[in-house]
Scaffold this motif. Structure first.
Motif, PDB file in Angstrom:
ATOM      1  N   THR A  15      37.797  38.796  28.701  1.00 13.88           N
ATOM      2  CA  THR A  15      36.499  38.119  28.721  1.00 13.88           C
ATOM      3  C   THR A  15      36.616  36.756  29.386  1.00 13.88           C
ATOM      4  OG1 THR A  15      35.842  39.252  26.684  1.00 13.88           O
ATOM      5  CG2 THR A  15      34.587  37.293  27.304  1.00 13.88           C
ATOM      6  N   THR A  16      37.674  36.020  29.063  1.00 19.00           N
ATOM      7  CA  THR A  16      37.892  34.706  29.672  1.00 19.00           C
ATOM      8  C   THR A  16      38.086  34.816  31.173  1.00 19.00           C
ATOM      9  OG1 THR A  16      38.903  33.876  27.627  1.00 19.00           O
ATOM     10  CG2 THR A  16      39.353  32.661  29.658  1.00 19.00           C
ATOM     11  N   MET A  17      38.913  35.773  31.604  1.00 17.70           N
ATOM     12  CA  MET A  17      39.169  35.934  33.029  1.00 17.70           C
ATOM     13  C   MET A  17      37.894  36.344  33.774  1.00 17.70           C
ATOM     14  SD  MET A  17      42.256  35.018  33.333  1.00 17.70           S
ATOM     15  CE  MET A  17      42.565  35.458  35.021  1.00 17.70           C
ATOM     16  N   LEU A  18      37.108  37.226  33.156  1.00 23.13           N
ATOM     17  CA  LEU A  18      35.868  37.656  33.813  1.00 23.13           C
ATOM     18  C   LEU A  18      34.865  36.510  33.878  1.00 23.13           C
ATOM     19  CD1 LEU A  18      34.832  40.291  35.080  1.00 23.13           C
ATOM     20  CD2 LEU A  18      33.553  40.688  32.969  1.00 23.13           C
ATOM     21  N   CYS A  19      34.846  35.663  32.849  1.00 27.09           N
ATOM     22  CA  CYS A  19      33.959  34.496  32.876  1.00 27.09           C
ATOM     23  C   CYS A  19      34.376  33.518  33.973  1.00 27.09           C
ATOM     24  CB  CYS A  19      33.956  33.804  31.512  1.00 27.09           C
ATOM     25  SG  CYS A  19      33.004  34.669  30.233  1.00 27.09           S
ATOM     26  N   LEU A  76      36.678  54.523  39.810  1.00 23.38           N
ATOM     27  CA  LEU A  76      37.819  53.638  40.053  1.00 23.38           C
ATOM     28  C   LEU A  76      38.123  52.718  38.873  1.00 23.38           C
ATOM     29  CD1 LEU A  76      37.068  52.616  43.753  1.00 23.38           C
ATOM     30  CD2 LEU A  76      38.786  54.251  42.946  1.00 23.38           C
ATOM     31  N   ARG A  77      37.293  52.792  37.826  1.00 25.51           N
ATOM     32  CA  ARG A  77      37.465  52.003  36.588  1.00 25.51           C
ATOM     33  C   ARG A  77      37.311  50.497  36.820  1.00 25.51           C
ATOM     34  NH1 ARG A  77      43.019  54.332  34.391  1.00 25.51           N
ATOM     35  NH2 ARG A  77      43.371  54.430  36.643  1.00 25.51           N
ATOM     36  N   TYR A  78      36.277  50.149  37.580  1.00 26.53           N
ATOM     37  CA  TYR A  78      35.684  48.813  37.597  1.00 26.53           C
ATOM     38  C   TYR A  78      36.503  47.726  38.290  1.00 26.53           C
ATOM     39  CZ  TYR A  78      33.203  51.343  33.967  1.00 26.53           C
ATOM     40  OH  TYR A  78      32.516  52.305  33.278  1.00 26.53           O
ATOM     41  N   LYS A  79      37.747  47.493  37.891  1.00 27.57           N
ATOM     42  CA  LYS A  79      38.482  46.351  38.438  1.00 27.57           C
ATOM     43  C   LYS A  79      38.578  46.387  39.963  1.00 27.57           C
ATOM     44  CE  LYS A  79      42.909  43.976  38.674  1.00 27.57           C
ATOM     45  NZ  LYS A  79      44.281  43.816  38.140  1.00 27.57           N
ATOM     46  N   PHE A  84      36.832  44.160  45.189  1.00 23.24           N
ATOM     47  CA  PHE A  84      36.165  44.491  46.449  1.00 23.24           C
ATOM     48  C   PHE A  84      34.873  43.693  46.620  1.00 23.24           C
ATOM     49  CE2 PHE A  84      33.457  47.515  48.960  1.00 23.24           C
ATOM     50  CZ  PHE A  84      34.174  47.423  50.145  1.00 23.24           C
ATOM     51  N   GLN A  85      34.157  43.478  45.533  1.00 17.11           N
ATOM     52  CA  GLN A  85      32.945  42.660  45.585  1.00 17.11           C
ATOM     53  C   GLN A  85      33.260  41.250  46.070  1.00 17.11           C
ATOM     54  OE1 GLN A  85      31.409  41.456  41.802  1.00 17.11           O
ATOM     55  NE2 GLN A  85      29.356  41.064  42.562  1.00 17.11           N
ATOM     56  N   CYS A  86      34.314  40.664  45.524  1.00 16.34           N
ATOM     57  CA  CYS A  86      34.666  39.298  45.893  1.00 16.34           C
ATOM     58  C   CYS A  86      35.137  39.225  47.344  1.00 16.34           C
ATOM     59  CB  CYS A  86      35.735  38.770  44.946  1.00 16.34           C
ATOM     60  SG  CYS A  86      35.824  36.975  44.881  1.00 16.34           S
ATOM     61  N   ILE A  87      35.819  40.263  47.806  1.00 14.65           N
ATOM     62  CA  ILE A  87      36.249  40.299  49.203  1.00 14.65           C
ATOM     63  C   ILE A  87      35.031  40.316  50.127  1.00 14.65           C
ATOM     64  CG2 ILE A  87      37.380  41.724  50.962  1.00 14.65           C
ATOM     65  CD1 ILE A  87      39.385  42.585  48.789  1.00 14.65           C
ATOM     66  N   TYR A 122      30.555  44.155  37.328  1.00 12.11           N
ATOM     67  CA  TYR A 122      30.830  42.934  36.562  1.00 12.11           C
ATOM     68  C   TYR A 122      30.636  43.164  35.070  1.00 12.11           C
ATOM     69  CZ  TYR A 122      30.493  38.041  35.082  1.00 12.11           C
ATOM     70  OH  TYR A 122      30.667  36.829  34.443  1.00 12.11           O
ATOM     71  N   PHE A 123      29.465  43.685  34.683  1.00 15.76           N
ATOM     72  CA  PHE A 123      29.206  43.892  33.259  1.00 15.76           C
ATOM     73  C   PHE A 123      29.766  45.226  32.767  1.00 15.76           C
ATOM     74  CE2 PHE A 123      25.891  40.807  34.377  1.00 15.76           C
ATOM     75  CZ  PHE A 123      26.174  39.842  33.437  1.00 15.76           C
ATOM     76  N   SER A 124      29.872  46.219  33.654  1.00 17.03           N
ATOM     77  CA  SER A 124      30.468  47.490  33.241  1.00 17.03           C
ATOM     78  C   SER A 124      31.931  47.311  32.865  1.00 17.03           C
ATOM     79  CB  SER A 124      30.348  48.508  34.384  1.00 17.03           C
ATOM     80  OG  SER A 124      29.000  48.714  34.730  1.00 17.03           O
ATOM     81  N   TYR A 125      32.602  46.376  33.512  1.00 18.71           N
ATOM     82  CA  TYR A 125      34.018  46.129  33.205  1.00 18.71           C
ATOM     83  C   TYR A 125      34.199  45.745  31.740  1.00 18.71           C
ATOM     84  CZ  TYR A 125      38.592  43.874  33.188  1.00 18.71           C
ATOM     85  OH  TYR A 125      39.872  43.531  32.878  1.00 18.71           O
TER      86      TYR A 125
END
Length: 460
Positions: A15-19, A76-79, A84-87, A122-125
Motif C-alpha cells: 500500500t505504501t509503495m503504491l501510494c 498479467l496480474r497488475y504489476k 507499463f503505464q508509467c513507461i 492501479y486500484f486492481s493491484y
C-alpha cells in the motif's frame, strides 16, 4: 528487523509503495498550462491543430486499447501493467518536450491513451495483494494520495509560472524527474499471485461486501478460473454482464454514469481552450493551476459530504441526479457565455465539484450490492460505454474531419447535453416518487381498520 519483515509481508508495504507511485505519477505541474504551452512560442501550434487534430487522438486511442488492456491487466496480474503505464506516461511527456510536428504530437496522444487505459491496474493491484478486511482502508489511502498529487502538481505549477521560477520546458523536465521516481517505485511493488478472473485459486472466498450481493455469479465461486481458459472467462463475463444489467436500479445508475462521464470528460479536456478564448492574455492564464487545485479540493469535499446525507436514495436518487445535473448544465452555460474569466473559473469549479459529488454517489449505489469482481466488471463496462459515446461526439463535433466546431459551439453542445441528462432523470425521478407514493396509498387502503378496544373511544 523483525518488525520490518512483518511490515513488508503485510498489507502496509504494498500500500505504501503504491501510494508513493500514485503521488509521483500524478504530480504534473504543467497540466494546467498545456494549452498555452502548445500554442505558445515553445511549440507554436495553432488552435485548430491542437483542438481539432491532436486532442481527438487521445479519445480514439483510449477506446481502441481499453478492452485488451482490461483483460491483459488481469492476466498479467497488475504489476506489469502498472510499470507499463508509467513507461507510457514518461514517453508522453518526453515527446511533448522534444517534438514539434503535428503528426508526432498525434503519436504522443496515442501513448497517453494507452496510459489512460492502464489506470485500471492501479486500484486492481490493491485487490490482488491486500486482504479483504484492509481493502477499503488501502483504497482510501490510494485515492487520497492521488488527489493530493493532482493538487500539489497544480499548486506547484501555479507557483512556478506566477513567479517566473521556471520556463514551460524546465517544468516539463521536472515532471519527467517526478515520473522517473514513480517508475522506479513501481519496480519494487510485490508481484501478486492471484487476480480477479484469470488467476483465482479454488480457496479464494467470494469477495462480497456487507449486505449481500444482488447479483452473485460464477466468477467468485467456481474453481480455478485460469484452468478454464479464455473462452470460458469470456462466457462467464458475458453471463455476469447480462445478469447484473438485468437489475433495473443498477441499469439506471449505470446509464447516468455513462452519459455524465462522457460529457464531463469532453468539457474537462477542452476547458483550457475555452479559457484562452475568453481572455487570451497570459496574465490571466497563469491562474489555471490555482483553479485546478481549488476544483480538486472542492470536488473532494463534495464527494466526502455525500456520505453524511441520510436519504431514501431508492426513492429520491434519480430526482437528485436530475436536479444536480441541471446545475451542472447551468454551470457549463455560464462558462460558455460569460466574457469574464473569473466567472468562467467559478463555473468550472462548480461543474467539477457537482460531477464529483454525483459520480461518487452513483459508484456507492452501484457498489453497495455487488461483489468486488462484479463491481470491476460494471466499472469497466460503464467506462467503456462512456468512452464509445465520447468517441462519437469527438468525431462528429470536434474532429476536423467532422464538423470541427469552434470552442463556443462545442460548449453550447456540452451544456445542452447535460440539460438533456437533467430532464431525463428529473422526469424519471418524479415518476418514481409518484409510483412509490401511490403504492404506499394503495397498501394503506387495503389494510383493515382496527376493531374498537377499551382504549379506543366510540364515536356517537
Amino acid at each position: 528487523m523483525d518488525a520490518v519483515k512483518r511490515w513488508k509481508a503485510g498489507w502496509g508495504y504494498p500500500t505504501t509503495m503504491l501510494c508513493v507511485y500514485g503521488f509521483f505519477s500524478t504530480v504534473k505541474p504543467l497540466v494546467p498550462f498545456i494549452y498555452p504551452y502548445l500554442t505558445g512560442p515553445d511549440k507554436n501550434l495553432t488552435v485548430e491543430q491542437v483542438t481539432n487534430e491532436i486532442y481527438p487522438v487521445w479519445t480514439y486511442s483510449y477506446l481502441a486499447v481499453m478492452v485488451p488492456v482490461f483483460l491483459l491487466t488481469d492476466w498479467l496480474r497488475y504489476k506489469p501493467v502498472v510499470v507499463f503505464q508509467c513507461i507510457n506516461l514518461f514517453i508522453t511527456w518526453a515527446m511533448m518536450l522534444l517534438v514539434q510536428e503535428v503528426a508526432v504530437f498525434k503519436a504522443m496522444q496515442f501513448f497517453y491513451g494507452v496510459k489512460s487505459a492502464c489506470e485500471v491496474a492501479y486500484f486492481s493491484y490493491i485487490y490482488s495483494i491486500v486482504d479483504l478486511k484492509y481493502y477499503r482502508k488501502a483504497t482510501s489511502y490510494c485515492r487520497s494520495v492521488q488527489l493530493l498529487g493532482y493538487t500539489v502538481g497544480s499548486v506547484l505549477g501555479q507557483l512556478l509560472v506566477s513567479f517566473n521560477l521556471m520556463s514551460y520546458n524546465n517544468i516539463l523536465v521536472l515532471t519527467l524527474v517526478l515520473i522517473s521516481i514513480a517508475l522506479v517505485t513501481s519496480l519494487f511493488l510485490p508481484m501478486p499471485q492471484r487476480s480477479m478472473f484469470f488467476h483465482r485459486s479454488q480457496s479464494d472466498p467470494p469477495q462480497t461486501p456487507e449486505g449481500g450481493d444482488m447479483c452473485t455469479g460464477d466468477v467468485s465461486t467456481e474453481g480455478p478460473v485460469r484452468a478454464r481458459g479464455c473462452s470460458q472467462i469470456f462466457l462467464l463475463l458475458w453471463r455476469d454482464f447480462l445478469q447484473c444489467y438485468s437489475t433495473r436500479a443498477l441499469l439506471y445508475w449505470s446509464l447516468w454514469w455513462v452519459l455524465a462521464t462522457c460529457g464531463y470528460n469532453q468539457a474537462i479536456n477542452y476547458v483550457q481552450v475555452l479559457w484562452a478564448h475568453i481572455q487570451p492574455s497570459q496574465k490571466v492564464q497563469v491562474y489555471n493551476g490555482g483553479v485546478e487545485a481549488v476544483s480538486n479540493l472542492f470536488g473532494a469535499a463534495t464527494a466526502y459530504g455525500i456520505g453524511f446525507i441520510q436519504v431514501d436514495w431508492a426513492q429520491w436518487g434519480e430526482l437528485f441526479l436530475g436536479s444536480i445535473s441541471g446545475l451542472g448544465a447551468a454551470a457549463l452555460f455560464i462558462m460558455t457565455f460569460t466574457d469574464n474569466i473569473w466567472v468562467c473559473y467559478a463555473g468550472y469549479v462548480a461543474f467539477k465539484g457537482l460531477y464529483m459529488l454525483l459520480i461518487t454517489f452513483a459508484m456507492f449505489q452501484i457498489a453497495t450490492d455487488l461483489s468486488m469482481e462484479r463491481y470491476a466488471l460494471i466499472f469497466g463496462a460503464n467506462n467503456f460505454g462512456s468512452l464509445v459515446l465520447q468517441t462519437i461526439i469527438t468525431s462528429v463535433v470536434v474532429d476536423g474531419r467532422g464538423l470541427g466546431l469552434g470552442i463556443i459551439p462545442q460548449f453550447i453542445i456540452y451544456g445542452s447535453y447535460f440539460s438533456a441528462i437533467a430532464v431525463i432523470f428529473f422526469l424519471r425521478g418524479v415518476y418514481t416518487i409518484m409510483r412509490v407514493r401511490q403504492s404506499h396509498r394503495d397498501s394503506t387502503a387495503t389494510e383493515e381498520p382496527p376493531s374498537p378496544t377499551m382504549c379506543t373511544p366510540l364515536q356517537a
